[in-house]
Design a protein around this motif. Sequence first.
Motif, PDB file in Angstrom:
ATOM      1  N   SER A 196       0.866  -1.184   0.000  1.00  0.00           N
ATOM      2  CA  SER A 196       0.000   0.000   0.000  1.00  0.00           C
ATOM      3  C   SER A 196       0.900   1.230   0.000  1.00  0.00           C
ATOM      4  N   GLY A 197       0.315   2.381  -0.241  1.00  0.00           N
ATOM      5  CA  GLY A 197       1.089   3.623  -0.158  1.00  0.00           C
ATOM      6  C   GLY A 197       1.602   3.831   1.256  1.00  0.00           C
ATOM      7  N   LEU A 198       0.747   3.543   2.237  1.00  0.00           N
ATOM      8  CA  LEU A 198       1.168   3.724   3.628  1.00  0.00           C
ATOM      9  C   LEU A 198       2.338   2.794   3.964  1.00  0.00           C
ATOM     10  N   ALA A 199       2.324   1.583   3.415  1.00  0.00           N
ATOM     11  CA  ALA A 199       3.439   0.653   3.652  1.00  0.00           C
ATOM     12  C   ALA A 199       4.733   1.175   3.012  1.00  0.00           C
ATOM     13  N   VAL A 206       9.905  12.681   0.036  1.00  0.00           N
ATOM     14  CA  VAL A 206       8.688  13.372  -0.392  1.00  0.00           C
ATOM     15  C   VAL A 206       7.612  12.354  -0.739  1.00  0.00           C
ATOM     16  N   ASP A 207       6.418  12.592  -0.207  1.00  0.00           N
ATOM     17  CA  ASP A 207       5.242  11.837  -0.636  1.00  0.00           C
ATOM     18  C   ASP A 207       4.732  12.538  -1.888  1.00  0.00           C
ATOM     19  N   ASN A 208       4.980  11.908  -3.036  1.00  0.00           N
ATOM     20  CA  ASN A 208       4.739  12.523  -4.346  1.00  0.00           C
ATOM     21  C   ASN A 208       3.506  11.918  -5.041  1.00  0.00           C
ATOM     22  N   GLN A 268       5.112   7.042  -3.822  1.00  0.00           N
ATOM     23  CA  GLN A 268       3.732   7.313  -4.179  1.00  0.00           C
ATOM     24  C   GLN A 268       2.856   6.110  -3.879  1.00  0.00           C
ATOM     25  N   ALA A 269       1.592   6.440  -3.593  1.00  0.00           N
ATOM     26  CA  ALA A 269       0.598   5.394  -3.430  1.00  0.00           C
ATOM     27  C   ALA A 269       0.237   4.922  -4.839  1.00  0.00           C
ATOM     28  N   GLY A 270       0.698   3.728  -5.196  1.00  0.00           N
ATOM     29  CA  GLY A 270       0.362   3.151  -6.501  1.00  0.00           C
ATOM     30  C   GLY A 270      -1.124   2.837  -6.608  1.00  0.00           C
ATOM     31  N   THR A 271      -1.747   2.770  -5.440  1.00  0.00           N
ATOM     32  CA  THR A 271      -3.201   2.634  -5.325  1.00  0.00           C
ATOM     33  C   THR A 271      -3.920   3.702  -6.143  1.00  0.00           C
ATOM     34  N   LYS A 272      -3.299   4.873  -6.276  1.00  0.00           N
ATOM     35  CA  LYS A 272      -3.946   6.020  -6.915  1.00  0.00           C
ATOM     36  C   LYS A 272      -3.730   5.957  -8.424  1.00  0.00           C
ATOM     37  N   TYR A 273      -2.840   6.795  -8.968  1.00  0.00           N
ATOM     38  CA  TYR A 273      -2.777   6.915 -10.425  1.00  0.00           C
ATOM     39  C   TYR A 273      -2.020   5.791 -11.131  1.00  0.00           C
ATOM     40  N   SER A 276      -9.639   7.578  -0.474  1.00  0.00           N
ATOM     41  CA  SER A 276      -8.700   7.335  -1.565  1.00  0.00           C
ATOM     42  C   SER A 276      -9.151   8.108  -2.804  1.00  0.00           C
ATOM     43  N   TRP A 277      -8.446   7.958  -3.909  1.00  0.00           N
ATOM     44  CA  TRP A 277      -8.706   8.711  -5.139  1.00  0.00           C
ATOM     45  C   TRP A 277      -7.752   8.198  -6.206  1.00  0.00           C
ATOM     46  N   GLY A 278      -7.799   8.776  -7.399  1.00  0.00           N
ATOM     47  CA  GLY A 278      -6.860   8.366  -8.441  1.00  0.00           C
ATOM     48  C   GLY A 278      -7.471   7.405  -9.439  1.00  0.00           C
TER      49      GLY A 278
HETATM   50  C1  LIG Z   1      -3.689   7.605  -0.455  1.00  0.00           C
HETATM   51  C2  LIG Z   1      -2.423   8.237  -0.040  1.00  0.00           C
HETATM   52  C3  LIG Z   1      -1.417   7.495   0.564  1.00  0.00           C
HETATM   53  C4  LIG Z   1      -1.569   6.064   0.981  1.00  0.00           C
HETATM   54  O1  LIG Z   1      -1.965   5.183   0.027  1.00  0.00           O
HETATM   55  P1  LIG Z   1      -2.639   3.787   0.396  1.00  0.00           P
HETATM   56  O2  LIG Z   1      -2.293   2.933  -0.756  1.00  0.00           O
HETATM   57  O3  LIG Z   1      -4.096   4.071   0.551  1.00  0.00           O
HETATM   58  O4  LIG Z   1      -2.014   3.312   1.683  1.00  0.00           O
HETATM   59  C5  LIG Z   1      -0.243   8.124   0.865  1.00  0.00           C
HETATM   60  N1  LIG Z   1      -0.053   9.426   0.603  1.00  0.00           N
HETATM   61  C6  LIG Z   1      -0.996  10.170   0.023  1.00  0.00           C
HETATM   62  C7  LIG Z   1      -0.715  11.606  -0.250  1.00  0.00           C
HETATM   63  C8  LIG Z   1      -2.222   9.611  -0.305  1.00  0.00           C
HETATM   64  O5  LIG Z   1      -3.176  10.381  -0.834  1.00  0.00           O
END
Ligand SMILES: *Cc1c(COP(=O)(O)O)cnc(C)c1O
Length: 397
Positions: free
Chosen positions: A82-85, A183-185, A205-210, A337-339
């Motif tokens: 996950s992005g948080l991981a 940086v959280d990008n 980056q959270a690959g979960t998004k884009y 979430s989003w993306g």
């Molecule tokens: C969503 C998000 C994360 C975490 O992503 P997950 O995959 O949901 O853990 C981290 N940073 C930012 C800025 C986010 O928007």
Amino acid sequence: MASDNSKPATRLAHGGRATSDHFGFINTPVYRGSTVLFENSAALKSRDAKYTYGIHATPTTDSLTGLLTELEGGEGTVLAPSGLASITTALLALVEAGDHILITDSVYRPTRRLADRLLAALGVEIEYYDPLIGDGIARLFRDNTRVLFLEAPGSQTMEMQDIPALVAAAKAHTGPRDIYTIVDNTWATALFFRALDFGVDITLQAGTKYIGGHSDIMLGATTANERAWPLLKRAQTVLGMCPGTEEVFLGLRGIRTMEIRLRQHMAAALHVAAWLRDRPEVAEVLHPGLPGAPGHDIWARDFRGSCGLFSIVLAPVDEACVDAFLDELTLFGLGYSWGGFESLAIPFDPNSYRSATKWRGKGPAVRFHIGLEDPDDLIRDLEAGFSSLARCRDNGA
Ligand SMILES: *Cc1c(COP(=O)(O)O)cnc(C)c1O
């Protein structure tokens, strides 16, 4: 293989491929696996096999990490479930007990939770700073400062940080501990902000998004420069941080179209944001890509584009009327979430968690993600929402 000076869209189409290793099939398949067998005991002992165990790498993960490393101009990339991981991996790669870390007050809220609950308990001193502090950050550095954590624009509140000034201050600092910048990008991705080119040590980056782009995977990616890479790779290995290969495959599938999706998200979000700016119900639009909006000058100097995510501050109105607005929307889903390809809206109140700064918004705030729908339809949906808000307000509800 894309050449060194190919543009990002070309790299996304041609990078991270090992087509000839897969009988000509273009995409690297899902390699499921824990155990990797060695030919004989000499091969087992030599430790120089390309693949040794599922945690470390598979051809599928190598395709995605290779592509991201190329796109970011980094030394190496590790993935996470996950992005948080990914944030956890980056921070645990760098800090030890007794270190001090500085985190922007506008940070993604779960990052704050990770720092306050886990890192603090492990003996790390956590300090939040004003996202707009610029080179004033130098006054907060201590002998034990180890990490300067950035995020631009800020989660929900969208402050643009002066990343070159923050990085320069971290580099100029001379102390017993070297300061690393992370940086959280997630907002800009490497397409709109190549963080490592600005001297940042680790970008994630959270690959979960884009990267995923379809709201159906959880994934994170962290890329380091030469200085931070050995520490990051070691952390990934010792933590056993690895996503399932199915998710990685979907990330690879998604990232191929990331440039064209982002361009559409950008255009549609700017269109909707400009429309919102002229609405009487809206006090302020927080979208750094919008001329005249807060942080636009820094955004224009450092970033190459903007995504589908921005926020608004409403003119003061009862919470019940914000609910009436949100409940009237049919194209905007309410969710975290989003993306993905779909539009979303979520209300937020930063005063409930900020600690170094006070949120200056004078009315309720809403964050939007503009998906791939036609923006004219989205505007019609928002118009209906505002009518509902006005009915609520005029009835004194
Ligand atoms: C969503 C998000 C994360 C975490 O992503 P997950 O995959 O949901 O853990 C981290 N940073 C930012 C800025 C986010 O928007």
